[in-house]
Design a protein around this motif. Structure first.
Motif, PDB file in Angstrom:
ATOM      1  N   ASN A   1      59.213  85.035  39.621  1.00 43.15           N
ATOM      2  CA  ASN A   1      59.020  84.331  40.886  1.00 43.15           C
ATOM      3  C   ASN A   1      60.232  84.521  41.788  1.00 43.15           C
ATOM      4  O   ASN A   1      61.368  84.625  41.303  1.00 43.15           O
ATOM      5  N   THR A   2      59.982  84.560  43.098  1.00 41.07           N
ATOM      6  CA  THR A   2      61.044  84.728  44.090  1.00 41.07           C
ATOM      7  C   THR A   2      61.034  83.550  45.044  1.00 41.07           C
ATOM      8  O   THR A   2      59.980  83.207  45.602  1.00 41.07           O
ATOM      9  N   TYR A   3      62.217  82.947  45.245  1.00 38.12           N
ATOM     10  CA  TYR A   3      62.333  81.764  46.092  1.00 38.12           C
ATOM     11  C   TYR A   3      63.357  81.997  47.197  1.00 38.12           C
ATOM     12  O   TYR A   3      64.512  82.337  46.920  1.00 38.12           O
ATOM     13  N   PHE A   4      62.914  81.839  48.455  1.00 40.73           N
ATOM     14  CA  PHE A   4      63.802  81.927  49.607  1.00 40.73           C
ATOM     15  C   PHE A   4      64.106  80.494  50.058  1.00 40.73           C
ATOM     16  O   PHE A   4      63.211  79.803  50.565  1.00 40.73           O
ATOM     17  N   VAL A   5      65.328  80.066  49.852  1.00 40.39           N
ATOM     18  CA  VAL A   5      65.746  78.730  50.277  1.00 40.39           C
ATOM     19  C   VAL A   5      66.710  78.930  51.442  1.00 40.39           C
ATOM     20  O   VAL A   5      67.817  79.446  51.257  1.00 40.39           O
ATOM     21  N   MET A   6      66.313  78.542  52.662  1.00 41.49           N
ATOM     22  CA  MET A   6      67.054  78.904  53.866  1.00 41.49           C
ATOM     23  C   MET A   6      67.000  77.781  54.887  1.00 41.49           C
ATOM     24  O   MET A   6      66.175  76.865  54.792  1.00 41.49           O
ATOM     25  N   ASP A   7      67.872  77.904  55.899  1.00 42.41           N
ATOM     26  CA  ASP A   7      67.799  76.948  56.998  1.00 42.41           C
ATOM     27  C   ASP A   7      66.605  77.286  57.880  1.00 42.41           C
ATOM     28  O   ASP A   7      65.989  78.348  57.758  1.00 42.41           O
ATOM     29  N   ASN A   8      66.287  76.393  58.788  1.00 39.63           N
ATOM     30  CA  ASN A   8      65.055  76.531  59.567  1.00 39.63           C
ATOM     31  C   ASN A   8      65.059  77.753  60.474  1.00 39.63           C
ATOM     32  O   ASN A   8      64.003  78.357  60.718  1.00 39.63           O
ATOM     33  N   ASP A   9      66.225  78.157  60.987  1.00 38.63           N
ATOM     34  CA  ASP A   9      66.283  79.336  61.853  1.00 38.63           C
ATOM     35  C   ASP A   9      65.890  80.596  61.088  1.00 38.63           C
ATOM     36  O   ASP A   9      65.135  81.432  61.591  1.00 38.63           O
ATOM     37  N   LYS A  10      66.416  80.732  59.860  1.00 42.29           N
ATOM     38  CA  LYS A  10      66.062  81.903  59.050  1.00 42.29           C
ATOM     39  C   LYS A  10      64.596  81.853  58.621  1.00 42.29           C
ATOM     40  O   LYS A  10      63.910  82.881  58.578  1.00 42.29           O
ATOM     41  N   LEU A  11      64.120  80.666  58.299  1.00 42.40           N
ATOM     42  CA  LEU A  11      62.713  80.547  57.919  1.00 42.40           C
ATOM     43  C   LEU A  11      61.819  81.003  59.066  1.00 42.40           C
ATOM     44  O   LEU A  11      60.811  81.687  58.841  1.00 42.40           O
ATOM     45  N   ALA A  12      62.182  80.641  60.289  1.00 42.42           N
ATOM     46  CA  ALA A  12      61.396  81.052  61.450  1.00 42.42           C
ATOM     47  C   ALA A  12      61.451  82.569  61.624  1.00 42.42           C
ATOM     48  O   ALA A  12      60.437  83.206  61.948  1.00 42.42           O
ATOM     49  N   TYR A  13      62.627  83.161  61.411  1.00 43.16           N
ATOM     50  CA  TYR A  13      62.770  84.611  61.560  1.00 43.16           C
ATOM     51  C   TYR A  13      61.881  85.344  60.563  1.00 43.16           C
ATOM     52  O   TYR A  13      61.130  86.263  60.930  1.00 43.16           O
ATOM     53  N   TYR A  14      61.939  84.947  59.290  1.00 36.64           N
ATOM     54  CA  TYR A  14      61.181  85.673  58.264  1.00 36.64           C
ATOM     55  C   TYR A  14      59.684  85.355  58.291  1.00 36.64           C
ATOM     56  O   TYR A  14      58.896  86.032  57.619  1.00 36.64           O
ATOM     57  N   SER A  15      59.294  84.343  59.060  1.00 30.73           N
ATOM     58  CA  SER A  15      57.859  84.074  59.189  1.00 30.73           C
ATOM     59  C   SER A  15      57.205  84.993  60.209  1.00 30.73           C
ATOM     60  O   SER A  15      55.980  85.067  60.295  1.00 30.73           O
ATOM     61  N   ASP A  16      58.031  85.723  60.994  1.00 27.22           N
ATOM     62  CA  ASP A  16      57.504  86.605  62.035  1.00 27.22           C
ATOM     63  C   ASP A  16      57.318  88.041  61.565  1.00 27.22           C
ATOM     64  O   ASP A  16      56.889  88.893  62.349  1.00 27.22           O
ATOM     65  N   ILE A  17      57.645  88.347  60.325  1.00 28.78           N
ATOM     66  CA  ILE A  17      57.537  89.713  59.827  1.00 28.78           C
ATOM     67  C   ILE A  17      57.186  89.654  58.340  1.00 28.78           C
ATOM     68  O   ILE A  17      57.647  88.753  57.628  1.00 28.78           O
ATOM     69  N   PRO A  18      56.335  90.559  57.858  1.00 31.19           N
ATOM     70  CA  PRO A  18      56.048  90.568  56.418  1.00 31.19           C
ATOM     71  C   PRO A  18      57.325  90.784  55.611  1.00 31.19           C
ATOM     72  O   PRO A  18      58.226  91.521  56.029  1.00 31.19           O
ATOM     73  N   VAL A  19      57.411  90.121  54.470  1.00 37.34           N
ATOM     74  CA  VAL A  19      58.561  90.240  53.577  1.00 37.34           C
ATOM     75  C   VAL A  19      58.062  90.683  52.212  1.00 37.34           C
ATOM     76  O   VAL A  19      57.080  90.140  51.691  1.00 37.34           O
ATOM     77  N   ILE A  20      58.723  91.691  51.643  1.00 37.08           N
ATOM     78  CA  ILE A  20      58.387  92.165  50.297  1.00 37.08           C
ATOM     79  C   ILE A  20      59.595  91.968  49.387  1.00 37.08           C
ATOM     80  O   ILE A  20      60.715  92.372  49.729  1.00 37.08           O
ATOM     81  N   SER A  21      59.356  91.335  48.264  1.00 35.82           N
ATOM     82  CA  SER A  21      60.369  91.181  47.220  1.00 35.82           C
ATOM     83  C   SER A  21      60.052  92.161  46.098  1.00 35.82           C
ATOM     84  O   SER A  21      58.975  92.100  45.500  1.00 35.82           O
ATOM     85  N   MET A  22      60.980  93.085  45.845  1.00 33.64           N
ATOM     86  CA  MET A  22      60.843  94.024  44.737  1.00 33.64           C
ATOM     87  C   MET A  22      61.829  93.603  43.653  1.00 33.64           C
ATOM     88  O   MET A  22      63.039  93.563  43.890  1.00 33.64           O
ATOM     89  N   VAL A  23      61.319  93.273  42.483  1.00 37.04           N
ATOM     90  CA  VAL A  23      62.169  92.810  41.388  1.00 37.04           C
ATOM     91  C   VAL A  23      61.990  93.727  40.194  1.00 37.04           C
ATOM     92  O   VAL A  23      60.871  93.924  39.704  1.00 37.04           O
ATOM     93  N   THR A  24      63.083  94.295  39.733  1.00 34.16           N
ATOM     94  CA  THR A  24      63.071  95.135  38.540  1.00 34.16           C
ATOM     95  C   THR A  24      64.383  94.929  37.809  1.00 34.16           C
ATOM     96  O   THR A  24      65.386  94.542  38.423  1.00 34.16           O
ATOM     97  N   ASP A  25      64.397  95.161  36.515  1.00 33.43           N
ATOM     98  CA  ASP A  25      65.658  95.065  35.784  1.00 33.43           C
ATOM     99  C   ASP A  25      66.676  95.965  36.478  1.00 33.43           C
ATOM    100  O   ASP A  25      66.397  97.142  36.734  1.00 33.43           O
TER     101      ASP A  25
END
Length: 539
Positions: free
Chosen positions: A284-308
């Protein structure tokens, strides 16, 4: 063995087996019942047949207290059709006993029965028939990972995914840990934490390594604090050019930025049972951010790539670094020169093929919401651009990781060539770094080219990529050419597609490539102004 020898002895009479389907109804012994007990559609190591092959397999069980003569019973992968495989006359299955049948097109042997049909790794419907031709069990088998089976849970009869136990009692798979929060974007709050639950011991990591093998794995004993990690030092994005096997670029002296990048908290967890068996890893991936960053990342798709991280940065197997093989080449070739942009360089990130594919968990978010999470394969993409700090990736959905298709409309305006349907299923896609001028030119030209019916184009959109919880930058998310791309865009069945790139066969049978080469050679050696030669080529 006695059972199979008796069965094999009857196979010579199996030419008349089809007549058994219409024989009188078979009377079960009191309390006896024949059932499909376990199915493996992607066998790799769990079972080896008498031909020495890792065939898929079907296991039957007699749940009754008396022996059953199963001669005349049948199996099929199509419930609407007659049985494809019929058990030979005189085949007896003892009370409570199991029988494994190889699901292959090979002939049955003295010691082993083969169905005559194979199983689909993307899912299968199996039917079990009585001798009178009636269907007594239909089993919907879901898509399974390699060496994962679908079988009856001990004591309940409920069907579930499990670890393979051919010709042995079924063993339920270890249940995955349950997370109290789903992957997503959260406003930074004091005291926010993540809890995990399982009836078994939970091991977890926060550095994206595999909790079943990592030295950094911890036993879960209490809530995991959730906070904005962006002020912490960069780890994976701190790799640079340093003349070691872990340089991410060759002789260009690239130095990593000292700026602190936005970060997410990646939690990977697996449950471990008392016998030492692990569950599948949950990421699982969790983005914990202030409201300004949350607004920024809500305007564009975000992909989390997780690998060892070792899959990217290990000197021997890491696909993002030059690796020990490059240093060894340079050591054994004193005075030799190759441009660092020459794609024939012996470097990990210039290496290609399945050998250089690594497993990863891909999670996509839009407008701050979770779209999908799927285990997939990743490879470095491109030619000379592989020798850059921002590398591109090809992403593959494969049944060995989970599902063989990604069922999500990652490109919301991507219609088939006749604009009749939205493409909602992909077998692969690409993430391409956008730090190149020609990428801008390409985007400017692609849109008008889409209006030309006879020219294939790739739909794309911009996204932000995080790798192992660290911001990697802006990328193009775009279609990847494959046989399934041809099918979904142009309606040509994938099995009829042959793709050749740079003179090498990428998709399709060798025979198709040979036919194309033969046609090319014919054109070189014949005068096509001749009607006979022209008609041959046109045909």
């Amino acid at each position: 063995m006695d059972l199979l020898r008796r069965a094999a002895a009857a196979i010579s009479a199996a030419a008349a087996a089809s007549s058994l389907i219409t024989a009188a109804p078979f009377a079960h012994a009191e309390g006896g019942e024949l059932l499909i007990n376990e199915v493996c559609t992607q066998n790799k190591t769990s079972y080896t047949d008498s031909y020495g092959k890792a065939s898929d397999w079907i296991e039957l069980i007699n749940t009754g207290s008396s022996d059953l003569d199963i001669g005349g019973f049948g199996l099929s992968e199509d419930p609407s059709a007659a049985p494809v495989f019929v058990f030979p006359e005189g085949t007896v299955l003892g009370a409570g006993k199991l029988l494994v049948i190889a699901a292959s097109k090979d002939a049955s042997t003295e010691n082993e029965l083969h169905t005559g049909f194979a199983l689909s790794k993307t899912g299968e419907t199996l039917a079990l028939y009585s001798p009178d031709g009636s269907c007594i069990q239909t089993l919907e088998v879901p898509a399974l990972k390699e060496d994962e089976t679908y079988g009856r849970l001990p004591g309940s009869g409920t069907m579930s995914k499990m670890r393979p136990t051919p010709d042995a009692p079924n063993a339920a798979a270890v249940a995955e840990p349950v997370f109290s929060m789903e992957s997503g974007f959260y406003s930074a709050e004091q005291g926010m934490s993540l809890s995990l639950s399982s009836s078994d011991t939970i091991y977890y990591t926060l550095d994206s390594s595999d909790p079943t093998t990592s030295d950094t794995a911890k036993v879960y004993s209490g809530a995991i604090p959730m906070y904005d990690r962006s002020s912490e030092p960069n780890v994976y994005s701190a790799y640079e050019h340093n003349n070691t096997a872990q340089s991410i670029i060759l002789s260009t002296n690239y130095k990593a930025s000292s700026s602190l990048f936005d970060k997410a908290t990646v939690v990977r967890a697996a449950a471990k049972s008392a016998d030492g068996t692990f569950s599948s890893v949950v990421t699982n991936t969790y983005f914990v951010m202030d409201n300004d960053k949350l607004a920024y990342y809500s305007d564009i798709p975000v992909i989390s790539m997780v690998t060892d991280p070792d899959n990217l940065f290990d000197p021997d197997k890491g696909i993002y670094v030059c690796g020990n093989q490059f240093l060894e080449w340079r050591r054994t070739q004193p005075g030799a020169f190759k441009s660092e942009w020459d794609s024939s360089n012996i470097a990990n990130f210039f290496s290609k093929g399945k050998e250089w594919e690594r497993p990863a968990t891909i999670t996509m978010f839009e407008e701050g919401g979770l779209c999908f999470t799927q285990d997939m394969g990743i490879r470095i993409k491109g030619a000379s651009t592989r020798n850059s700090q921002s590398k591109s990736f090809n992403i593959y959905a494969r049944s060995e990781y989970g599902d063989s298709k990604l069922e999500y409309p990652i490109l919301p305006d991507n219609l088939s060539c006749d604009d009749s349907k939205l493409i909602k299923k992909y077998d692969s896609f690409s993430l391409r770094a956008v730090g190149w001028v020609d990428r801008m030119r390409e985007l400017a030209v692609t849109d008008p080219l889409k209006k030309l019916d006879d020219l294939a184009t790739y739909d794309s959109r911009r996204c932000m990529l995080f790798i192992d919880g660290e911001l990697w930058g802006m990328y193009d998310l775009l279609e990847k050419c494959s046989d399934y791309y041809i099918q979904s865009n142009y309606g040509v069945p994938a099995e009829d597609v042959c793709i050749i790139k740079n003179g090498e066969l990428e998709e399709g049978p060798d025979s198709a490539y040979d036919e194309l080469k033969a046609l090319s050679d014919y054109c070189k050696t014949h005068d096509l102004s001749s009607s006979e030669a022209y008609d041959y080529v046109a045909s």
